[in-house]
Design an enzyme around this catalytic site. Sequence first.
Site, mmCIF file in Angstrom:
data_model
loop_
_atom_site.group_PDB
_atom_site.id
_atom_site.type_symbol
_atom_site.label_atom_id
_atom_site.label_comp_id
_atom_site.label_asym_id
_atom_site.label_seq_id
_atom_site.Cartn_x
_atom_site.Cartn_y
_atom_site.Cartn_z
ATOM 1 N N HIS A 374 0.803 -1.233 0.000
ATOM 2 C CA HIS A 374 0.000 0.000 0.000
ATOM 3 C C HIS A 374 0.830 1.274 0.000
ATOM 4 O O HIS A 374 0.272 2.359 0.197
ATOM 5 C CB HIS A 374 -0.923 0.062 1.218
ATOM 6 N N LYS A 567 -8.728 13.877 5.311
ATOM 7 C CA LYS A 567 -7.896 12.664 5.285
ATOM 8 C C LYS A 567 -6.828 12.856 6.348
ATOM 9 O O LYS A 567 -6.709 13.941 6.923
ATOM 10 C CB LYS A 567 -7.256 12.464 3.904
ATOM 11 N N ARG A 568 -6.054 11.791 6.630
ATOM 12 C CA ARG A 568 -4.963 11.962 7.590
ATOM 13 C C ARG A 568 -4.059 13.119 7.155
ATOM 14 O O ARG A 568 -3.838 13.347 5.964
ATOM 15 C CB ARG A 568 -4.162 10.661 7.683
ATOM 16 N N LYS A 573 0.480 14.299 1.514
ATOM 17 C CA LYS A 573 -0.889 14.577 1.059
ATOM 18 C C LYS A 573 -1.107 16.071 0.820
ATOM 19 O O LYS A 573 -2.107 16.482 0.252
ATOM 20 C CB LYS A 573 -1.908 14.041 2.072
ATOM 21 N N THR A 678 -8.769 6.481 -1.590
ATOM 22 C CA THR A 678 -10.089 5.881 -1.784
ATOM 23 C C THR A 678 -11.184 6.923 -1.551
ATOM 24 O O THR A 678 -12.299 6.767 -2.054
ATOM 25 C CB THR A 678 -10.304 4.685 -0.841
ATOM 26 N N LYS A 682 -15.095 8.076 -3.217
ATOM 27 C CA LYS A 682 -16.302 8.355 -2.436
ATOM 28 C C LYS A 682 -16.887 9.710 -2.816
ATOM 29 O O LYS A 682 -18.115 9.863 -2.950
ATOM 30 C CB LYS A 682 -15.993 8.309 -0.930
HETATM 31 F F1 GPW Z 1 1.927 2.583 4.806
HETATM 32 N N1 GPW Z 1 -2.316 3.481 3.600
HETATM 33 C C1 GPW Z 1 -2.791 3.811 4.848
HETATM 34 F F2 GPW Z 1 1.128 1.371 3.237
HETATM 35 O O1 GPW Z 1 -3.907 4.307 5.007
HETATM 36 F F3 GPW Z 1 0.923 0.764 5.265
HETATM 37 N N2 GPW Z 1 -2.029 3.567 5.945
HETATM 38 C C2 GPW Z 1 -0.815 2.964 5.836
HETATM 39 O O2 GPW Z 1 -0.140 2.790 6.857
HETATM 40 C C3 GPW Z 1 -0.361 2.554 4.551
HETATM 41 C C4 GPW Z 1 -1.119 2.854 3.453
HETATM 42 C C5 GPW Z 1 0.925 1.817 4.462
HETATM 43 C C6 GPW Z 1 -3.200 3.786 2.452
HETATM 44 C C7 GPW Z 1 -2.536 4.521 1.303
HETATM 45 O O3 GPW Z 1 -1.839 5.641 1.804
HETATM 46 C C8 GPW Z 1 -3.632 4.950 0.339
HETATM 47 O O4 GPW Z 1 -3.076 5.566 -0.787
HETATM 48 C C9 GPW Z 1 -4.465 3.749 -0.081
HETATM 49 O O5 GPW Z 1 -5.595 4.166 -0.794
HETATM 50 C C10 GPW Z 1 -4.937 2.961 1.132
HETATM 51 O O6 GPW Z 1 -3.834 2.613 1.977
HETATM 52 C C11 GPW Z 1 -5.639 1.673 0.747
HETATM 53 O O7 GPW Z 1 -4.895 0.962 -0.184
#
Ligand code: GPW
Length: 831
Positions: A374, A567-568, A573, A678, A682
């Site tokens: 991710h 978002k975070r 970002k 994501t 939405k």
């Molecule tokens: F670093 N994402 C997240 F890859 O929400 F683990 N937290 C995390 O710690 C990580 C990824 C990690 C997110 C991505 O930033 C986002 O772009 C993506 O849409 C989401 O994971 C689901 O795939």
Amino acid sequence: VEASIPEPQRAAWTKHEFSGFQNKEEFEREVVRHVETTLARSIYNCDESAAYSASSLAFRDRLVQGWNKTQQRQTFTDSKRIYYLSLEFLMGRALDNAMLNLGAKEVAKEGLAELGFRIEDIVGQEHDAALGNGGLGRLAACFLDSMATLNYPAWGYGLRYRYGIFKQEIIDGYQVEVPDYWLDFNPWEFPRHDVTVDIQFYGQVRKSQDENGKTVAIWEGGETVTAVAYDVPTPGYDTPSTNNLRLWSSKAASGEFDFQKFNSGDYESSVADQQRAETISAVLYPNDNLDRGKELRIKQQYFWVAASLYDIVRRFKKSKRSWNEFPDQVAIQLNDTHPTLAIVELQRILIDVEGLEWDEAWNIVTSTFGYTNHTVLPEALEKWPVGLIQHLLPRHLQIIYDINLFFLQSVEKRFPEDRDILRRVSIIEESQPKMVRMAYLAVVGSHKVNGVAELHSDLIQTTIFKDFVTIFGEDKFTNVTNGITPRRWLHQANPRLSELIASKTGGYEFLKDLTLLNKLELFVDDKTFRKEWAEIKFANKVRLAKYIKSTLNVNVNPAALFDVQVKRIHEYKRQQLNIFGVIHRYLTLKAMSPEERKKQQPRVSIFGGKAAPGYWMAKQIIHLINNVGGVVNQDPDIGDLLKVIFLEDYNVSKAEMIIPASDLSEHISTAGTEASGTSNMKFVLNGGLIIGTCDGANIEITREIGQENIFLFGTLSEDVEDLRHMHTYGEHPIDPNLAKVFDAIQGGMFGEPNDFNAMISAVRDHGDYYLVSDDFQSYIDTHKMVDTEYQNQEEWISKCIRSVARMGFFSSDRCINEYAEGIWNIEPLAV
Ligand code: GPW
């Protein structure tokens, strides 16, 4: 202990037909029964909280029936199951979702009304289940919804944190974290005190001979912590299928509570042992896209993974199949690298406990696992010191070394002339201290590796996993673009829009086949449809405006353009780009004559999101946003032309209110840094347009909805590296408009002149890693285009409708079907 009722007595069980409730009257009866018996309250003291509890219990009763049947069906058919391992499940509220998925919301609404309650108020009583940080955790929750809806035999496995993500309060413009103790009353979980697993930590490994003279490893000593299962039913939409989410809670192993100490008066230290065990599942780590390498975190990971695998293996062994059938019965998906130790743990079980040979075991392991990456951000890639793993999991470290040895031997054989490749791909980084690279271990131990959007999947294959593509071949690497569940993110969040869409597309079928949205294109020019569409958006904005008034006491005009970034908070970002743009807008408005100002498009800039408690820069960004709001919102020159809002404690249930109220939302990460995103999906699905960079899923959204319906700007990912190089070694004059923004901040316009020096320096003096200055002018220009286009409301609405019509691809149902076919090799179970 297995126990089942013998044949002669079964009749006594099966003669009782329990059907929960079928209609309004029966729902009311169940609510009243729960108020008066389960809750021991009455008509005289049934407040909204009690009505919520009783309604939840009534729905829970119904859920449980489908859940039991689904589990029985899965057991009888003995079909292949998918196990989704995720350290985060950001579920949000359950009651509203259960009502909708069971198709009983109308019944509940009328029943509650007759009992004297408004359904919105009752639903609003529920505390979010917030066992996640952001996108990664919410994706896991959407996947559970889709897997149940599509009738896949699926289990989620996670941790039952006592404290979910902290609650955010804004005090004097600063973020303050408050613990989220959410388990006071949680009707949605079922403790399974009989389903426990003892998990071992620390200790030593000894070599020994088994009865056949084979050398075996014995892991002994150390300490034991017990995992207790808590089960959460997760219903599908319009199907009896209800899957299980099993969350593990830690407690001291029964032998561990030291009665010796207890009796001899050393009560305190005996309680301390107890508490130490419970610490493992006590708190969710609040970092998003960041690996901090804390010992307790890897203890959480092993605890959860070991308990889950024990459970999975136990279930497999009941079928009495041979081990080589394991991958035909079991698929395990790793949600990022957090559960990577599962690979090592399964190998350990197979060779140390079950006595298989290494190669046979390793074949089973690699056929079983799939790994989803991710992120490409270096600071988020997990690495653990070898010494730490040696101490905590000595046998696992040996197995990791063996996995690495066999892997490197095979690489060396195939690439004997490449002097450097072994160092590059080694699972062990030869640094000081040595580190285990979890992503490499996950790649080596899985049969498929996927990214979460096309660009991201291309990037991982050409950057962090480039050598592995050469070694394993391209077929091992694939893309599964993320999706969202239309049940929660359209039907639940925006019921009026859902109803309008249903009226034009032939009922609510589109909630199960989102491509049916394309029928909306026929109505783009339909006057009454467009009017209703616009009214719904306006009503959603009015609702958000009321919320802003009641929480922040700021009046915002619902006719203004609502521009949202929720978002975070993270530098990649680029909320800083957004707030600098807002300041630029403010300076521009201030410089105008009153006549000129009248021609400008009124705007409300809405921000929301949590900063990790240790992420100082992210907290500065929140502080700046709040300070800008404090000045702009009071300025009589500005009035409705610009308002700046920071919404406290952004979470899933607030997203359900905010997203449907947006005209424009911001997805403006530095190109190449946001794996997918994501919320972009939405927002578009709810009839909002987006401004964004060519990053993550924005690119595929553009492909689907058409580039005329999205506001793209900024650097392309292929140019980022060169620009960064220029920043470090060449000339890089700062954008002149951005320089004026910095002057305003450092001139004290938004509080203490020096409060934001670090934020400004990051751009001006320290290489501008996130390319804020490079993208500033095109960002401003694109916002100007937005203003112009928003003035033409007819054209704007057409764009919104066309976009929604083309969003079918982004259902998490499509996404789950791709996983099922391309990675899990699993079929839905007929109901
Ligand atoms: F670093 N994402 C997240 F890859 O929400 F683990 N937290 C995390 O710690 C990580 C990824 C990690 C997110 C991505 O930033 C986002 O772009 C993506 O849409 C989401 O994971 C689901 O795939």
